[in-house]
Design an enzyme around this catalytic site. Structure first.
Site, short mmCIF file in Angstrom:
data_model
loop_
_atom_site.label_atom_id
_atom_site.label_comp_id
_atom_site.label_asym_id
_atom_site.label_seq_id
_atom_site.Cartn_x
_atom_site.Cartn_y
_atom_site.Cartn_z
CB THR A 96 -1.03 -0.07 1.16
OG1 THR A 96 -1.94 1.02 1.02
CG2 THR A 96 -0.38 -0.03 2.53
CE LYS A 100 -1.88 0.21 -3.34
NZ LYS A 100 -3.30 0.56 -3.43
N GLY A 181 -5.06 12.58 -7.73
CA GLY A 181 -3.97 11.66 -7.40
C GLY A 181 -3.50 10.89 -8.62
CB ALA A 182 -1.19 11.02 -11.02
N GLY A 184 0.47 5.44 -7.29
CA GLY A 184 0.17 4.06 -7.68
C GLY A 184 -1.32 3.83 -7.85
CB ALA A 185 -4.14 4.17 -5.50
NE ARG A 206 2.80 16.20 -3.24
CZ ARG A 206 3.22 15.56 -2.17
NH1 ARG A 206 3.15 16.14 -0.99
NH2 ARG A 206 3.68 14.34 -2.26
#
Ligand code: ATR
Length: 334
Positions: A96, A100, A181-182, A184-185, A206
């Site tokens: 996690t 990732k 968000g870019a 792993g998830a 970010r």
């Protein structure tokens, strides 16, 4: 077989215990002995994780003599920690935040799912037998493997869309989506949403360059999806938080509220499940959006991981009950 329970259990009784707040007592798990095998989740931080509760309930229901533990592994030690899992012959790992993407460079082989989604959240430790076949490492009881490897899988992608369908009832094909968000998830979510034929995808991160790289990949692979780095104007069908902002008490909102308002979003999903209602979700709820946290995603990625390790069908109802109890506690298990 070594590594499996000699104490058959009754899954229905286990499910009842979980649902009626007695919890999973040790009597349902195989006693720890020299045959007990370990699975682990690596993260940094990791104390928020509900995976041990969920996976140990699933493991007990399947009658496996395994335990699942959480290990705080700093990013700079991830390679060594994966090598350690091979050396100590762990059954497998979950990865996690923030591992990732990093793990892609540290595993020895990729399942198709990692080639598709470009991130690793599940690892199976495998040994090669004399005929050259790779088998789960726990199957080597009387013989020795001539080589040991860590094979990476991604079980997040399918879990994201299954949870979005079930928990928000959303129709992804044709939808307008803002994804925050870019990492792993986030990257996996973006690629999976594009594969589900969303009409428009807005990416915000970010570190702008990471969002641009994901956008470029989607333009290459999914020409039918309109992709843009930045905030949308007007309404979106769905806004997803795939950042780690909200995990810690006092975290700010994971977006710039001068550029976007959650009132623009019909539905809002936070991959974070602890706290069960982040400021992001609370703000969205107050504004009238339909909301869901990442519990469903955690459940389905974890159930698939258990199936990859064990070769058995995961006991979803039991794992869900354990998760709900762990995250919401005994008095609020809805
Ligand atoms: P995971 O593998 O779980 O996705 P990750 O790859 O470390 O973990 O991704 C974490 C995400 O949260 C990233 O999008 C990260 O943004 P950066 O790519 O700029 O690092 C985002 N994130 C983490 N801390 C943040 C913060 N304080 N403010 C904004 N975004 C943050």
């Amino acid at each position: 077989m070594d590594g499996c329970s000699r104490h058959p259990i009754n899954p229905f009784e286990l499910w009842l215990r979980l649902n009626y707040n007695h919890g999973v007592s040790e009597e349902f798990a195989s006693p720890i002995d020299a045959s007990t095998r370990i699975c682990a989740v690596y993260g940094f931080p990791i104390r928020h994780s509900a995976s041990p509760a969920m996976q140990n309930a699933g493991i007990a229901a399947l009658g496996l003599n395994w335990r699942y533990i959480a290990c705080e592994v700093a990013p700079e030690t991830l390679r060594a920690a994966i090598e350690g899992a091979k050396t100590m012959r762990l059954v497998g790992l979950n990865l996690t935040v923030p591992h990732k993407l990093l793990a892609v460079d540290f595993v020895d082989a990729f399942d198709e799912s990692v080639k598709n989604w470009g991130a690793v959240n599940t690892v199976r430790i495998e040994g090669r037998d004399k005929s050259g076949t790779w088998l789960p490492i726990y199957e080597f009881t009387d013989t020795q493997p001539d080589k040991i490897r860590a094979q990476g899988f991604n079980t997040d992608a399918d879990a994201i869309t299954r949870s979005l369908h079930e928990d928000l009832g959303i129709q992804l094909a044709g939808a307008r989506v803002l994804l925050l968000g870019a990492g792993g998830a986030g990257r996996v979510a973006a690629l999976k949403l594009a594969a589900e034929n969303v009409a428009e995808l807005f990416l915000v991160n970010r570190t702008h360059s990471k969002a641009s790289a994901v956008a470029a990949e989607i333009r290459r692979r999914h020409m039918n999806v309109k992709i843009q780095v930045g905030y949308p104007r007007g309404e979106v069908d769905l806004c997803i938080n795939a950042t780690s902002v909200g995990l810690a008490a006092g975290d700010p909102l994971p977006f710039d509220n001068r550029q976007f308002s959650l009132r623009q979003a019909l539905t809002v999903y936070d991959m974070i499940y602890r706290p069960a209602e982040t400021p992001f979700l609370a703000t969205a709820k107050a504004g009238g959006s339909r909301i869901a946290n990442g519990l469903g995603m955690l459940l389905y990625q974890g159930a698939k991981a258990l199936e990859i390790w064990s070769g058995k069908t995961a006991p979803i109802a039991i794992m869900r009950a354990a998760l709900v109890k762990n995250v919401y506690g005994a008095d609020d298990s809805k």
